[in-house]
Enzyme design. Sequence first.
Site, PDB file in Angstrom:
ATOM      1  N   THR A 132      30.497  36.805  35.060  1.00 31.07           N
ATOM      2  CA  THR A 132      30.755  35.322  34.817  1.00 31.07           C
ATOM      3  C   THR A 132      29.489  34.652  34.599  1.00 31.07           C
ATOM      4  O   THR A 132      28.555  35.045  35.265  1.00 31.07           O
ATOM      5  CB  THR A 132      31.569  34.778  35.826  1.00 31.07           C
ATOM      6  OG1 THR A 132      31.540  33.237  35.954  1.00 31.07           O
ATOM      7  CG2 THR A 132      31.155  35.316  37.263  1.00 31.07           C
ATOM      8  N   ASP A 133      29.458  33.382  34.130  1.00 29.43           N
ATOM      9  CA  ASP A 133      28.061  32.704  34.168  1.00 29.43           C
ATOM     10  C   ASP A 133      27.903  31.997  35.467  1.00 29.43           C
ATOM     11  O   ASP A 133      26.852  31.333  35.769  1.00 29.43           O
ATOM     12  CB  ASP A 133      28.282  31.644  32.904  1.00 29.43           C
ATOM     13  CG  ASP A 133      29.657  30.467  33.097  1.00 29.43           C
ATOM     14  OD1 ASP A 133      30.500  30.584  33.976  1.00 29.43           O
ATOM     15  OD2 ASP A 133      29.510  29.678  32.213  1.00 29.43           O
ATOM     16  N   TYR A 157      33.364  33.467  45.621  1.00 29.31           N
ATOM     17  CA  TYR A 157      33.535  34.160  44.206  1.00 29.31           C
ATOM     18  C   TYR A 157      32.341  34.550  43.449  1.00 29.31           C
ATOM     19  O   TYR A 157      31.995  35.817  43.062  1.00 29.31           O
ATOM     20  CB  TYR A 157      34.713  33.364  43.110  1.00 29.31           C
ATOM     21  CG  TYR A 157      34.642  33.762  41.820  1.00 29.31           C
ATOM     22  CD1 TYR A 157      35.356  35.229  41.192  1.00 29.31           C
ATOM     23  CD2 TYR A 157      34.154  33.110  40.671  1.00 29.31           C
ATOM     24  CE1 TYR A 157      35.248  35.610  40.243  1.00 29.31           C
ATOM     25  CE2 TYR A 157      34.151  33.260  39.389  1.00 29.31           C
ATOM     26  CZ  TYR A 157      34.544  34.993  39.134  1.00 29.31           C
ATOM     27  OH  TYR A 157      34.553  35.103  37.856  1.00 29.31           O
ATOM     28  N   LYS A 161      30.658  38.273  42.670  1.00 31.55           N
ATOM     29  CA  LYS A 161      30.302  38.839  41.129  1.00 31.55           C
ATOM     30  C   LYS A 161      29.052  38.989  40.982  1.00 31.55           C
ATOM     31  O   LYS A 161      28.636  40.010  40.459  1.00 31.55           O
ATOM     32  CB  LYS A 161      30.877  37.602  40.137  1.00 31.55           C
ATOM     33  CG  LYS A 161      32.348  37.526  40.065  1.00 31.55           C
ATOM     34  CD  LYS A 161      33.252  38.772  39.482  1.00 31.55           C
ATOM     35  CE  LYS A 161      32.991  39.014  38.036  1.00 31.55           C
ATOM     36  NZ  LYS A 161      33.940  40.161  37.605  1.00 31.55           N
TER      37      LYS A 161
HETATM   38  P1  NAD Z   1      42.593  37.566  36.322  1.00 26.46           P
HETATM   39  O1  NAD Z   1      42.436  37.068  37.975  1.00 26.46           O
HETATM   40  O2  NAD Z   1      43.513  36.765  35.476  1.00 26.46           O
HETATM   41  O3  NAD Z   1      42.976  39.156  36.471  1.00 26.46           O
HETATM   42  C1  NAD Z   1      42.394  40.116  37.306  1.00 26.46           C
HETATM   43  C2  NAD Z   1      43.304  41.292  37.113  1.00 26.46           C
HETATM   44  O4  NAD Z   1      42.728  42.222  38.089  1.00 26.46           O
HETATM   45  C3  NAD Z   1      44.771  41.263  37.553  1.00 26.46           C
HETATM   46  O5  NAD Z   1      45.496  41.791  36.620  1.00 26.46           O
HETATM   47  C4  NAD Z   1      44.792  42.015  38.998  1.00 26.46           C
HETATM   48  O6  NAD Z   1      46.042  42.364  39.299  1.00 26.46           O
HETATM   49  C5  NAD Z   1      43.856  42.895  38.597  1.00 26.46           C
HETATM   50  N1  NAD Z   1      43.184  43.452  39.971  1.00 26.46           N
HETATM   51  C6  NAD Z   1      42.715  42.651  40.910  1.00 26.46           C
HETATM   52  N2  NAD Z   1      42.194  43.447  41.967  1.00 26.46           N
HETATM   53  C7  NAD Z   1      42.385  44.674  41.638  1.00 26.46           C
HETATM   54  C8  NAD Z   1      42.173  45.978  42.375  1.00 26.46           C
HETATM   55  N3  NAD Z   1      41.570  45.961  43.406  1.00 26.46           N
HETATM   56  N4  NAD Z   1      42.149  46.995  41.454  1.00 26.46           N
HETATM   57  C9  NAD Z   1      42.861  47.072  40.114  1.00 26.46           C
HETATM   58  N5  NAD Z   1      43.190  45.884  39.684  1.00 26.46           N
HETATM   59  C10 NAD Z   1      42.973  44.555  40.507  1.00 26.46           C
HETATM   60  O7  NAD Z   1      41.242  37.516  35.692  1.00 26.46           O
HETATM   61  P2  NAD Z   1      40.625  37.095  34.361  1.00 26.46           P
HETATM   62  O8  NAD Z   1      40.490  35.739  34.258  1.00 26.46           O
HETATM   63  O9  NAD Z   1      41.360  38.001  33.403  1.00 26.46           O
HETATM   64  O10 NAD Z   1      39.306  37.676  34.574  1.00 26.46           O
HETATM   65  C11 NAD Z   1      38.766  38.976  34.371  1.00 26.46           C
HETATM   66  C12 NAD Z   1      37.447  39.390  34.424  1.00 26.46           C
HETATM   67  O11 NAD Z   1      36.626  38.383  33.690  1.00 26.46           O
HETATM   68  C13 NAD Z   1      37.068  38.904  35.833  1.00 26.46           C
HETATM   69  O12 NAD Z   1      35.972  39.955  36.306  1.00 26.46           O
HETATM   70  C14 NAD Z   1      36.263  37.728  36.050  1.00 26.46           C
HETATM   71  O13 NAD Z   1      35.270  37.490  36.862  1.00 26.46           O
HETATM   72  C15 NAD Z   1      35.587  37.741  34.488  1.00 26.46           C
HETATM   73  N6  NAD Z   1      35.566  36.345  33.870  1.00 26.46           N
HETATM   74  C16 NAD Z   1      36.577  35.453  33.617  1.00 26.46           C
HETATM   75  C17 NAD Z   1      36.546  34.299  32.886  1.00 26.46           C
HETATM   76  C18 NAD Z   1      37.654  33.349  33.126  1.00 26.46           C
HETATM   77  O14 NAD Z   1      37.326  32.309  32.544  1.00 26.46           O
HETATM   78  N7  NAD Z   1      38.796  33.661  33.330  1.00 26.46           N
HETATM   79  C19 NAD Z   1      35.261  34.017  32.534  1.00 26.46           C
HETATM   80  C20 NAD Z   1      34.259  35.157  32.568  1.00 26.46           C
HETATM   81  C21 NAD Z   1      34.375  36.125  33.250  1.00 26.46           C
END
Ligand code: NAD
Length: 354
Positions: A132-133, A157, A161
């Site tokens: 993430t940013d 958080y 990360k």
């Molecule tokens: P989310 O919270 O919607 O989904 C996370 C998923 O990970 C869920 O399905 C959960 O069940 C699973 N999970 C959690 N703990 C786990 C574990 N210990 N073992 C296996 N599975 C597990 O998250 P998202 O928004 O889809 O984000 C996905 C990734 O992208 C993350 O790493 C986040 O940091 C990164 N990210 C998200 C955004 C955003 O705007 N949503 C932006 C940049 C980066």
Amino acid sequence: MAKTVLVTGGCGFIGVNFIHLLLAEKPDWQVINLDKLTYAGNLHSLADLSSHPNYTFIKGDICDSPLLDQIFIEQQIDTVVHFAAESHVDRSITGPAEFIQTNVFGTFTLLEAAKKHWSGQGEHCRFLHVSTDEVFGSLGQTGFFTEETAYDPRSPYSASKASSDHLARAYFHTYGLPVLITNCSNNYGPYQFPEKLIPLVLNNGLHGKELPVYGDGGNVRDWLYVQDHCEAIVRVLEQGRIGQSYNIGGHNEKTNLQVVELLCDLLDAQAGPLAANKSRRSLITFVKDRLGHDRRYAIDASKMANELGWLPKVTFAQGIAKTVDWYLANQAWIASVTDGSYQHYYQKMYGDRS
Ligand code: NAD
Ligand code: TYD
């Protein structure tokens, strides 16, 4: 080139969109989805793929080293796209332990498994760590995050990360693990859990509930349509240079209040106003600010453009219209994820504001 991809966290918001993209566009790739199904993971979102010949779902935890060994051996994994994480800043403030466990220890466990099973396997393996940013901290009114910006995480958080990014980079430098890192701005689009700003406002707005805006509503986020993020990940996987990180963003900065007001107007137009002459803007409620609330994020994505030829395709006007359409057409999905545990969490955060 055919690949066998372990997608972690594939039942979450971005993972679901990513798996749909891969299975539509990469007919010779096998996709293994490992997800623990926390509150944020929803199997319904992938129900249409459950019998797809190139898709396998495994319920499990990325912290479970024997399970990872089994998956790497049995499925012959050559590519990892690592989404699994605890991802909500507000939850990290009230309960940081899970964030350290999954985001730090879980990423470490996954890196160890890849190192063990890819030893001597050569160039075709790839470990793409999705980040993430927010690891870069908070910007003032000007400037952008580049790949060279110093890390300065400010929430549990983003600190977790940042730790996982450091570990991933360390496994490249120390062990030669073929790691790639992406740092993306805020995503929006279908299948996002309705505790994040945009789906929360859509869900509350539809039901005539208050729309909580933290602080003065002037915090700025750089919004990117989720499909563009997923396409960027595929581009980095196929063409990125091992050991590099890539910033991904939409050049689309908005204050939170601008986003909430736009959503109110779109809902009024598409679902009809709440009552005669009563816009949903009347539901906007300024609430106590988030602790340590980062003021502004903005990504300089020129490395993605110059090195990999990636640019976002979906404008904010197009993306937000598609998102509103999707949430209006998929109210059963929202109902299925807003079950008891979500409601409990919601009560804790916002009290009874219905
Ligand atoms: P989310 O919270 O919607 O989904 C996370 C998923 O990970 C869920 O399905 C959960 O069940 C699973 N999970 C959690 N703990 C786990 C574990 N210990 N073992 C296996 N599975 C597990 O998250 P998202 O928004 O889809 O984000 C996905 C990734 O992208 C993350 O790493 C986040 O940091 C990164 N990210 C998200 C955004 C955003 O705007 N949503 C932006 C940049 C980066
Ligand atoms: P969020 O969707 O939680 O993403 P992040 O914190 O990772 O950027 O929040 C986006 C912005 O919206 C952030 O500045 C916090 C703000 N916000 C509100 O004002 N009200 C809300 O109810 C939520 C969930 C977020």
